[in-house]
Design a protein around this motif. Structure first.
Motif, short mmCIF file in Angstrom:
data_model
loop_
_atom_site.label_atom_id
_atom_site.label_comp_id
_atom_site.label_asym_id
_atom_site.label_seq_id
_atom_site.Cartn_x
_atom_site.Cartn_y
_atom_site.Cartn_z
N ALA A 188 0.81 -1.22 0.00
CA ALA A 188 0.00 0.00 0.00
C ALA A 188 0.84 1.27 0.00
CB ALA A 188 -0.95 0.00 1.21
N TYR A 189 1.97 1.25 0.70
CA TYR A 189 2.87 2.41 0.75
C TYR A 189 4.15 2.17 -0.06
CZ TYR A 189 0.27 4.57 4.65
OH TYR A 189 -0.69 5.17 5.44
N ALA A 190 4.21 1.08 -0.78
CA ALA A 190 5.42 0.73 -1.51
C ALA A 190 5.40 1.38 -2.89
CB ALA A 190 5.55 -0.78 -1.63
N PHE A 191 5.76 2.67 -2.92
CA PHE A 191 5.74 3.41 -4.18
C PHE A 191 6.82 4.48 -4.16
CE2 PHE A 191 1.77 4.82 -1.78
CZ PHE A 191 2.45 5.73 -0.99
N HIS A 192 6.99 5.16 -5.25
CA HIS A 192 7.92 6.29 -5.32
C HIS A 192 7.37 7.41 -4.43
CE1 HIS A 192 10.12 9.72 -6.93
NE2 HIS A 192 10.91 8.87 -7.58
N PRO A 193 8.22 8.09 -3.66
CA PRO A 193 7.73 9.15 -2.76
C PRO A 193 6.87 10.21 -3.47
CG PRO A 193 10.01 8.66 -2.29
CD PRO A 193 9.67 7.87 -3.51
N LEU A 194 7.27 10.61 -4.68
CA LEU A 194 6.49 11.62 -5.41
C LEU A 194 5.14 11.07 -5.84
CD1 LEU A 194 9.16 13.42 -7.64
CD2 LEU A 194 7.89 14.38 -5.70
N ASP A 195 5.10 9.80 -6.17
CA ASP A 195 3.83 9.14 -6.51
C ASP A 195 2.87 9.24 -5.33
OD1 ASP A 195 1.75 7.44 -7.20
OD2 ASP A 195 3.01 5.70 -7.59
N GLY A 196 3.33 8.83 -4.16
CA GLY A 196 2.49 8.89 -2.97
C GLY A 196 2.08 10.31 -2.64
N ASN A 225 -6.25 6.53 4.85
CA ASN A 225 -5.03 5.72 4.97
C ASN A 225 -5.36 4.26 5.25
OD1 ASN A 225 -2.30 7.33 4.97
ND2 ASN A 225 -3.82 8.68 5.91
N ILE A 226 -6.39 4.04 6.06
CA ILE A 226 -6.85 2.66 6.30
C ILE A 226 -7.41 2.07 5.01
CG2 ILE A 226 -8.56 1.25 7.52
CD1 ILE A 226 -8.24 3.19 9.88
N TRP A 227 -8.16 2.87 4.27
CA TRP A 227 -8.74 2.42 3.00
C TRP A 227 -7.64 2.01 2.03
CZ3 TRP A 227 -13.67 1.47 1.50
CH2 TRP A 227 -13.92 1.33 0.14
N THR A 228 -6.55 2.76 2.02
CA THR A 228 -5.43 2.45 1.13
C THR A 228 -4.85 1.08 1.44
OG1 THR A 228 -4.89 4.80 0.92
CG2 THR A 228 -3.16 3.24 0.34
#
Length: 316
Positions: A188-196, A225-228
């Motif tokens: 869920a949080y595993a992305f490029h910082p700018l993407d998030g 954030n929970i939904w994500t």
């Protein structure tokens, strides 16, 4: 965030800043330790110092987001996630570890990027308000801001997310998140910082253009954030055609160019990017059938190949 930071100051940051940046105090007002040494009880950085606020927010957001990520993703992984999916041919070797590594690297980046938004809220530049509603009209407005927030942010995220799939942006920003064709809650949080960060802008922007009660806003911020986490849990219970469920988001991860929405399917239908989940998501036996997995992997590879090919052509 102002109340939260005030509590953090009282129970943590006041003491830290008093030691790191001590303020000279008159001898008569000083305290001493057991060695008779004079101790500064305050910091040269006052609580309303912009530098102190931004530094405190940075620490609070990085630590808070990291703790939230591990707590919620771990709970979802062990309670909801179907471990059978880890046998899928497109589930990467050591994927959970890789997702966690990616997330822990991304969190500090997008947390720091959000500091100016929260600084603005603390300084009173947003339209957040507090106090208990006194009239029926005020209660009605309080309730109305919930669907307004969801509709506004769903629209914003849809378009941000869709443009992140543009060939010029996809390879550099959004592709790291699509590395996880079969996501787990840890993705869920595993992305490029700018993407998030870009996908979080609608959440912050809303309270700068629409008045909203600050505690309701904080509640909604926690909800999103929970939904994500939940839409990455691989648990396809709901068959809703209105809500963008985890099944819809699983389709997005597999087939890339569909289901960009966050909560609802409206904008995907409007933008002709909607792809409804099928029995390959909902049927328990079909969902873990090797033939189904093989077909999914083949189609996903074909779509990914087209995306990357288009990306190279755009760059050249």
């Amino acid at each position: 965030m102002d109340t939260i930071l005030e509590l953090a100051d009282e129970y943590f940051f006041d003491g830290v800043y008093a030691k790191l940046v001590p303020k000279q105090v008159p001898l008569a007002n000083a305290t001493t330790n057991f060695l008779g040494e004079q101790l500064a009880t305050t910091s040269a950085w006052e609580r309303d110092s912009d530098l102190r606020i931004c530094l405190s927010l940075s620490v609070f957001l990085i630590v808070g987001a990291t703790l939230f990520y591990f707590a919620s993703a771990t709970f979802s992984y062990f309670v909801f996630f179907d471990k059978e999916y880890m046998k899928h041919p497109r589930f990467l070797k050591n994927q959970v570890r890789l997702e966690i590594e990616s997330a822990t690297k991304a969190i500090p980046g997008f947390a720091l990027l959000t500091v100016p938004w929260f600084w603005g809220e603390i300084k009173g530049y947003s339209l957040l308000y507090e106090g208990t509603p006194a009239t029926l009209l005020e209660w009605a407005y309080l309730a109305l801001t919930v669907p307004l927030f969801l509709l506004f942010t769903d629209c914003g995220i849809y378009w941000v997310h869709r443009y992140l799939h543009h060939p010029l942006l996809y390879k550099h920003l959004h592709k790291p998140h699509h590395k996880w064709l079969i996501p787990t809650p840890y993705s869920a949080y595993a992305f490029h910082p700018l993407d998030g960060y870009f996908q979080s802008i609608p959440y912050h922007l809303f309270v700068y253009i629409v008045p909203m009660h600050k505690w309701l806003y904080m509640s909604m911020f926690m909800f999103v954030n929970i939904w994500t986490i939940l839409i990455h849990d691989g648990n396809f219970i709901s068959r809703s055609t209105i809500i963008n469920t985890s099944a819809h988001h699983a389709v997005h991860h597999l087939y890339f160019n569909y289901n960009y929405g966050q909560y609802f399917t409206f904008w995907d239908r409007f933008g002709e990017s909607h792809r409804a989940p099928t029995e390959e998501q909902y049927d328990a036996e079909l969902r873990i059938n090797k033939k189904t997995w093989a077909q999914q992997a083949k189609e996903a590879e074909e779509i990914e190949g087209k995306v990357l090919k288009t990306s190279k052509q755009k760059v050249n």
